[in-house]
Enzyme design. Sequence first.
Site, PDB file in Angstrom:
ATOM      1  CB  CYS A 239       7.537  -5.367   7.998  1.00 40.69           C
ATOM      2  SG  CYS A 239       8.972  -4.538   8.969  1.00 40.69           S
TER       3      CYS A 239
ATOM      4  CD  GLU B 276      13.902  -1.042   9.153  1.00 43.91           C
ATOM      5  OE1 GLU B 276      12.666  -0.692   9.894  1.00 43.91           O
ATOM      6  OE2 GLU B 276      14.719  -0.339   8.826  1.00 43.91           O
TER       7      GLU B 276
ATOM      8  CD  GLU C 150      -2.960  -1.109   2.393  1.00 52.42           C
ATOM      9  OE1 GLU C 150      -3.882  -1.377   2.336  1.00 52.42           O
ATOM     10  OE2 GLU C 150      -2.263  -1.148   3.567  1.00 52.42           O
TER      11      GLU C 150
HETATM   12  N1  SAH Z   1       9.890   0.061   9.289  1.00 48.94           N
HETATM   13  C1  SAH Z   1      10.023   1.309   9.567  1.00 48.94           C
HETATM   14  C2  SAH Z   1       9.117   2.303   8.727  1.00 48.94           C
HETATM   15  C3  SAH Z   1       7.773   1.699   8.832  1.00 48.94           C
HETATM   16  S1  SAH Z   1       6.403   2.479   9.988  1.00 48.94           S
HETATM   17  C4  SAH Z   1       9.808   1.994  11.010  1.00 48.94           C
HETATM   18  O1  SAH Z   1       9.543   1.015  11.852  1.00 48.94           O
HETATM   19  O2  SAH Z   1      10.489   3.111  11.400  1.00 48.94           O
HETATM   20  C5  SAH Z   1       6.429   4.090  10.145  1.00 48.94           C
HETATM   21  C6  SAH Z   1       6.233   4.597  11.687  1.00 48.94           C
HETATM   22  O3  SAH Z   1       4.902   4.259  12.365  1.00 48.94           O
HETATM   23  C7  SAH Z   1       7.376   3.783  12.506  1.00 48.94           C
HETATM   24  O4  SAH Z   1       7.692   4.705  13.229  1.00 48.94           O
HETATM   25  C8  SAH Z   1       6.362   2.959  13.221  1.00 48.94           C
HETATM   26  O5  SAH Z   1       6.860   2.639  14.548  1.00 48.94           O
HETATM   27  C9  SAH Z   1       5.041   3.595  13.386  1.00 48.94           C
HETATM   28  N2  SAH Z   1       3.946   2.938  13.929  1.00 48.94           N
HETATM   29  C10 SAH Z   1       3.867   1.432  13.665  1.00 48.94           C
HETATM   30  N3  SAH Z   1       2.429   1.023  13.986  1.00 48.94           N
HETATM   31  C11 SAH Z   1       1.945   1.887  14.566  1.00 48.94           C
HETATM   32  C12 SAH Z   1       0.668   2.237  15.229  1.00 48.94           C
HETATM   33  N4  SAH Z   1       0.043   1.194  15.276  1.00 48.94           N
HETATM   34  N5  SAH Z   1       0.319   3.385  15.554  1.00 48.94           N
HETATM   35  C13 SAH Z   1       1.223   4.365  15.460  1.00 48.94           C
HETATM   36  N6  SAH Z   1       2.456   4.294  14.841  1.00 48.94           N
HETATM   37  C14 SAH Z   1       2.993   3.186  14.491  1.00 48.94           C
END
Ligand code: SAH
Length: 374
Positions: free
Chosen positions: A136, A192, A116
Amino acid sequence: MSTASESRTPAPGQLTFVAPRRAKPARHLADLTMAERKAVVAELGEKPFRADQLSRHYFEKLNGDPALMTDLPAAAREKFATALFPTLLTPVRELTTDRGTTRKTLWRLFDGALVESVLMRYSDRTTICVSSQAGCGMNCPFCATGQAGLTRNMSTAEIVEQVVAGARALAAGDVPGGPGRISNVVFMGMGEPMANYKAVIGAVRRLVEPAPDGLGISARGVTVSTVGLVPAIGKLAEEGLPVTLALSLHAPDDELRDTLVPINTRWKVAEVLDAAWKYAAKTKRRVSIEYALIKDINDQEWRADLLGKLIRNKLVHVNLIPLNPTPGSKWTASRPEDEEAFVRRLEFHGVPVTVRDTRGREIDGACGQLAAAE
Ligand code: SAH
């Protein structure tokens, strides 16, 4: 036979670094540097200047279909279509909210894998949030994508095509607000990015290189978000690409971070922050610390205080994200008063802090909600 959308649901805390081996998506113009494009064009028996011409069609006019490139000889168009413009993304579903200014697209890749992307238009900028992997492997328990496991790495062109599709919709005036351009790209969709390093760096280069090589988006507008793969952060600092680094911290102490961000069992808070400061020193870019506020889990004032002490006086900014609840999770966003107290505590330490909006929440398009199911 197994299908590409199959991926094993990971056990709690289990990390997957190596993507399952699968057939690779076909080569696309966006995978290649200009020199590589020229080489392919030459192999096809065409003049080198065609590489420039094709690149302008794609990156300037956002045209990815040689049949519409009427300034090319008809026979060459077919050759180029096969060799450089395979169909990589097919839209499956599009959901919009905020009067059409937020739109999430579900894409099917050539092998059936689903990803997405989310386009968000604001008054002063337009951001596209892209996926870098189908699924991921980092298994953060509060993130919908993490729960489904890793299907496969995306190619450079599969990543770039998400941005080009968004740019095309904007240029065509399909997004309310009149024709526009993409100013920001955030690698905050599925996956990631630092676990698919090579393809992601290729995509970043295509995004920031000026036309005809690439889309010409300012590197300052590009944000790579990571759970904290320390060696990759070190490598990124050496690329000469001044993109913004976002670090998904979510807890200032190892005990809690080990459970919220399982990669912490490999690289601890102190190590990952050290890598972030080195990145900031090298690139002169302010590092963004991502912190999802989860009610009664990581939102205590003492944790805000500990975080403030760890990061004060650094080139840093904290982005608090009210948790977007994912299906089946027992966790929810913090109480407003706890969120306010957390902000105040950080400000007390002189740390710049903002609370991120939750754009796209109603269409499961907000951070951590991308699950790409049909
Ligand atoms: N894998 C990378 C990028 C994808 S997620 C990372 O983890 O940084 C992008 C952001 O959204 C990250 O900071 C992640 O921790 C956050 N995130 C993931 N699930 C979430 C949720 N349920 N609520 C709020 N933020 C979330």
